[in-house]
Scaffold this motif. Sequence first.
Motif, short mmCIF file in Angstrom:
data_model
loop_
_atom_site.label_atom_id
_atom_site.label_comp_id
_atom_site.label_asym_id
_atom_site.label_seq_id
_atom_site.Cartn_x
_atom_site.Cartn_y
_atom_site.Cartn_z
N UNK A 13 0.72 -1.21 0.12
CA UNK A 13 0.01 -0.05 0.15
C UNK A 13 1.03 1.25 0.12
N UNK A 14 2.03 1.08 0.65
CA UNK A 14 2.88 2.33 0.85
C UNK A 14 3.45 2.67 -0.48
N UNK A 15 4.01 1.70 -1.18
CA UNK A 15 4.69 1.68 -2.48
C UNK A 15 3.71 2.12 -3.52
N UNK A 16 2.50 1.91 -3.35
CA UNK A 16 1.55 2.03 -4.40
C UNK A 16 1.22 3.61 -4.29
N UNK A 17 0.95 4.01 -3.03
CA UNK A 17 0.73 5.60 -2.78
C UNK A 17 2.05 6.32 -3.14
N UNK A 18 3.20 5.84 -2.92
CA UNK A 18 4.39 6.62 -3.44
C UNK A 18 4.49 6.82 -4.85
N UNK A 19 4.30 5.55 -5.55
CA UNK A 19 4.32 5.46 -7.11
C UNK A 19 3.26 6.30 -7.52
N UNK A 20 2.00 6.37 -7.14
CA UNK A 20 1.12 7.09 -7.42
C UNK A 20 1.28 8.65 -7.62
N UNK A 21 2.01 9.03 -6.14
CA UNK A 21 2.46 10.46 -6.04
C UNK A 21 3.36 10.85 -7.14
N UNK A 22 4.11 10.21 -7.44
CA UNK A 22 5.38 10.57 -7.96
C UNK A 22 4.96 10.42 -9.68
N UNK A 23 3.87 9.54 -10.11
CA UNK A 23 3.37 9.58 -11.30
C UNK A 23 2.68 10.78 -11.71
N UNK A 24 1.70 10.94 -10.69
CA UNK A 24 0.91 12.32 -10.71
C UNK A 24 1.77 13.72 -10.88
N UNK A 25 2.87 13.58 -9.94
CA UNK A 25 3.65 14.80 -10.44
C UNK A 25 4.69 14.97 -11.35
N UNK A 26 4.84 13.84 -11.98
CA UNK A 26 5.75 13.91 -13.17
C UNK A 26 4.92 13.86 -14.56
N UNK A 27 3.61 13.75 -14.61
CA UNK A 27 2.89 13.61 -15.82
C UNK A 27 3.14 14.66 -16.71
N UNK A 28 3.09 15.85 -16.40
CA UNK A 28 3.46 17.13 -17.21
C UNK A 28 4.89 17.31 -17.55
#
Length: 99
Positions: A13-28
Motif C-alpha cells: 500500500x505504501x509503495x503504491x501511494x508513493x508511486x502514484x504520487x510520483x506519477x501524478x507529479x511527473x505527468x506534465x
Amino acid sequence: MANFLKKAFEDMKENAKAQHAADKANLEAVKAESKANFEENRGHNTFAKAKEMGKQSWDDAHMSPAERTAKMRAELDEQIAEAKERTAAANERYEVAKK
C-alpha cells in the motif's frame, strides 16, 4: 503469519501511494521532456543515447531486490521534490500574472 501478511500488505500500500504520487507529479514534466527529446533528436543519430540506456538497464537487472527497492524509493523522493519545486514556481508565476 498474520503479522507477516499485514506488514506485506502495508508495504504494498505504501509503495503504491508513493508511486502514484510520483506519477501524478511527473505527468506534465514527462510530456514536455518527450516533446523536447523528439525535437532535439529529429534527424540525428541516437545510437549513443540508446547504448547508455542499455547499460543502465543491464545494471538495474543485476541488483538485489533490496538495492532495487532502495534505489526506486530514492528516485521517487527526488522526483516528488522536483515536482513540488516546479509546482511552487508555476504558482508564483500565476500569482504574478494574476495581479
